[in-house]
Design an enzyme around this catalytic site. Structure first.
Site, PDB file in Angstrom:
ATOM      1  N   ASP A  22      -8.638  -9.491   3.960  1.00 55.44           N
ATOM      2  CA  ASP A  22      -9.093  -8.243   4.610  1.00 55.44           C
ATOM      3  C   ASP A  22     -10.075  -7.796   4.624  1.00 55.44           C
ATOM      4  OD1 ASP A  22      -6.584  -9.202   6.064  1.00 55.44           O
ATOM      5  OD2 ASP A  22      -5.654  -8.048   5.069  1.00 55.44           O
ATOM      6  N   HIS A  50      -7.488 -15.335   9.099  1.00 52.49           N
ATOM      7  CA  HIS A  50      -9.115 -15.588   8.933  1.00 52.49           C
ATOM      8  C   HIS A  50      -9.713 -15.282  10.966  1.00 52.49           C
ATOM      9  CE1 HIS A  50      -9.302 -17.667   4.791  1.00 52.49           C
ATOM     10  NE2 HIS A  50      -8.519 -15.805   4.855  1.00 52.49           N
TER      11      HIS A  50
HETATM   12  P1  IMP Z   1       3.014 -13.252   0.901  1.00 49.67           P
HETATM   13  O1  IMP Z   1       1.540 -13.664   0.091  1.00 49.67           O
HETATM   14  O2  IMP Z   1       3.277 -13.475   1.616  1.00 49.67           O
HETATM   15  O3  IMP Z   1       4.076 -13.306  -1.073  1.00 49.67           O
HETATM   16  O4  IMP Z   1       2.211 -11.370   0.230  1.00 49.67           O
HETATM   17  C1  IMP Z   1       2.524 -11.302  -1.360  1.00 49.67           C
HETATM   18  C2  IMP Z   1       1.616 -10.131  -0.664  1.00 49.67           C
HETATM   19  O5  IMP Z   1       0.256 -10.165  -0.477  1.00 49.67           O
HETATM   20  C3  IMP Z   1       1.707  -8.924   0.380  1.00 49.67           C
HETATM   21  O6  IMP Z   1       1.415  -7.255  -0.397  1.00 49.67           O
HETATM   22  C4  IMP Z   1       0.652  -9.626   1.493  1.00 49.67           C
HETATM   23  O7  IMP Z   1       1.116  -8.065   1.903  1.00 49.67           O
HETATM   24  C5  IMP Z   1      -0.322  -9.739   0.500  1.00 49.67           C
HETATM   25  N1  IMP Z   1      -0.659 -10.893   1.242  1.00 49.67           N
HETATM   26  C6  IMP Z   1      -1.180 -12.315   1.303  1.00 49.67           C
HETATM   27  N2  IMP Z   1      -1.586 -12.814   2.091  1.00 49.67           N
HETATM   28  C7  IMP Z   1      -2.739 -11.805   2.347  1.00 49.67           C
HETATM   29  C8  IMP Z   1      -3.689 -11.611   3.042  1.00 49.67           C
HETATM   30  O8  IMP Z   1      -4.757 -12.836   3.501  1.00 49.67           O
HETATM   31  N3  IMP Z   1      -4.165 -10.582   3.891  1.00 49.67           N
HETATM   32  C9  IMP Z   1      -4.143  -9.359   3.225  1.00 49.67           C
HETATM   33  N4  IMP Z   1      -2.173  -9.657   2.002  1.00 49.67           N
HETATM   34  C10 IMP Z   1      -2.034 -10.977   1.777  1.00 49.67           C
END
Ligand code: IMP
Length: 397
Positions: A22, A50
């Site tokens: 982000d 995005h």
């Molecule tokens: P997952 O990718 O859904 O398994 O989440 C794992 C961790 O990565 C969590 O803390 C999510 O909030 C974070 N996360 C995954 N993708 C993003 C993103 O695109 N932006 C911000 N946090 C992310």
């Protein structure tokens, strides 16, 4: 610094976030894309969000590369990604409904791994069972999908969407294994195959072998690799276990897209002037209470994929410096400066109204001093963003 190299050509470039996601990578990719012919997604899935703003219109992209909003750019989704076919088909439909061309300008690697409904169910159960050790995932099934990729026996690649017989055979193979491993789960393999067959009709034109396209592009065109998530969420180099399941640094380009190390000419890191994080995990510069509320409101810090309020805090210079080393960053785009404007709690409060500046030289002295300090302490800042649109990106000449 111009976005071109000394020979007047943009070298193949990677854009990566250097914090917890982000940072505004979509905006930076959209800005740079003017100099490129091809935009490539090499990691992650619909857990990413995005945002790209074009002429005041905002697009929230999850799987489709940000180059899609610019005519004439070829967009590739390569094998290192985790694809939810239902979300992808919807994203394509939504883009088309808003007048964005999605046709021969999008190609998807047959080797990408499919996120299927059982992955979401696995993740839901895992997070619930983990209690205090839960990761706080986006719930998009990403971890279980990559786990299946490593397990191999239960993985399903996008190539099955090319042929309905193969698709049905593969689902019939994997479904009973999933049901045996997940008590009470009823996959209803026939129904799932029907649903996948319907979505396959829509996705089939895009799926194929993207390697020849990428090789050709590396040889004769200009390629921009769009990192999803960010360095500190990288499965190997991030704040493990509070990370995502893919390789989110510039190092991930090579295996995720299938390109040799020497192909990349430049690495651009995106850094937000403060920090946000979604989900659990360490956050040394986190703030809470009323100052956090103000920062969250100013920055609109709510998840693009999930709508969750993000944790917020100030810039963590040592963490970003480490990410610069790891990625081999050549230059930084500093985003979110406009958010610090008028925020008196900030360690570096900036005067209100800087979001109206359109040239770096017009920024107030306090803002330029901050940029110069970060250029010294982190890596050369090549551009700053004071707002969300293309016009809010100001290169530093
Ligand atoms: P997952 O990718 O859904 O398994 O989440 C794992 C961790 O990565 C969590 O803390 C999510 O909030 C974070 N996360 C995954 N993708 C993003 C993103 O695109 N932006 C911000 N946090 C992310």
């Amino acid at each position: 610094m111009s976005t071109f190299d000394g020979r007047g050509r943009a070298p193949h470039t990677v854009v990566v976030g250097l914090q917890y996601g982000d940072e505004g990578k979509g905006q930076v990719v959209d800005w740079l894309a003017d100099d490129y012919d091809v935009v490539v997604r090499f990691n992650g899935g619909a857990n990413a969000g995005h945002s790209v703003e074009v002429a005041g219109e905002r697009f929230a992209l999850h799987l489709v590369p940000s180059g899609i909003v610019r005519p004439g750019i070829l967009n590739l989704i390569t094998g290192g990604t985790a694809l939810d076919p239902f979300l992808l088909a919807n994203e394509i439909d939504q883009l088309r409904a808003r007048g964005v061309e999605v046709d021969g300008n999008l190609r998807i690697a047959a080797t990408a791994h499919l996120v299927l409904p059982w992955h979401r169910e696995q993740e839901r159960r895992l997070e619930a069972l983990a209690g205090g050790a839960a990761i706080g995932t986006t719930g998009r099934g990403i971890g279980p999908c990559y786990a299946d990729k490593a397990l191999r026996v239960t993985a399903v690649r996008a190539e099955v969407l090319l042929d309905e017989g193969t698709l049905r055979r593969r689902i019939a193979e994997v479904a009973p294994i999933k049901e045996a491993m997940l008590s009470g789960l009823d996959v209803a393999p026939n129904r799932l195959s029907d649903e996948l067959a319907a979505v396959a009709e829509r996705l089939r034109p895009f799926i194929g072998d993207v390697t020849p396209l990428l090789r050709d592009a590396l040889a004769s065109r200009r390629v921009l690799f769009e990192g999803a998530h960010s360095s500190l969420l990288d499965v190997d180099h991030g704040t493990y276990p509070f990370v995502t399941s893919s390789h989110c640094t510039a190092l991930g380009v090579h295996s995720g897209a299938g390109v040799p190390a020497r192909a990349i000419g430049r690495v651009i890191g995106v850094v937000k002037a403060y920090t946000s994080r979604v989900g659990a995990g360490p956050f040394p510069t986190e703030i809470t209470g009323a100052p956090a509320e103000r920062l969250r409101e100013h920055g609109g810090e709510y998840g693009t994929s999930t709508g969750r309020p993000r944790r917020v805090g100030w810039l963590d210079v040592p963490a970003v410096r480490e990410a610069v080393e790891l990625n081999g960053v050549d230059g930084i785009v500093l985003t979110g400066l406009g958010v610090l404007a008028g925020l008196d709690d900030a360690p570096d409060p900036l005067p209100a109204g800087i979001d109206r500046c359109r040239r770096y030289a017009d920024l107030p002295a306090e803002a330029r001093a901050l940029v110069e300090r970060l250029s010294r302490d982190i890596a050369p800042v090549i551009a700053v963003c004071v707002g969300r649109g293309r016009e809010a990106v100001m290169p530093i000449e």
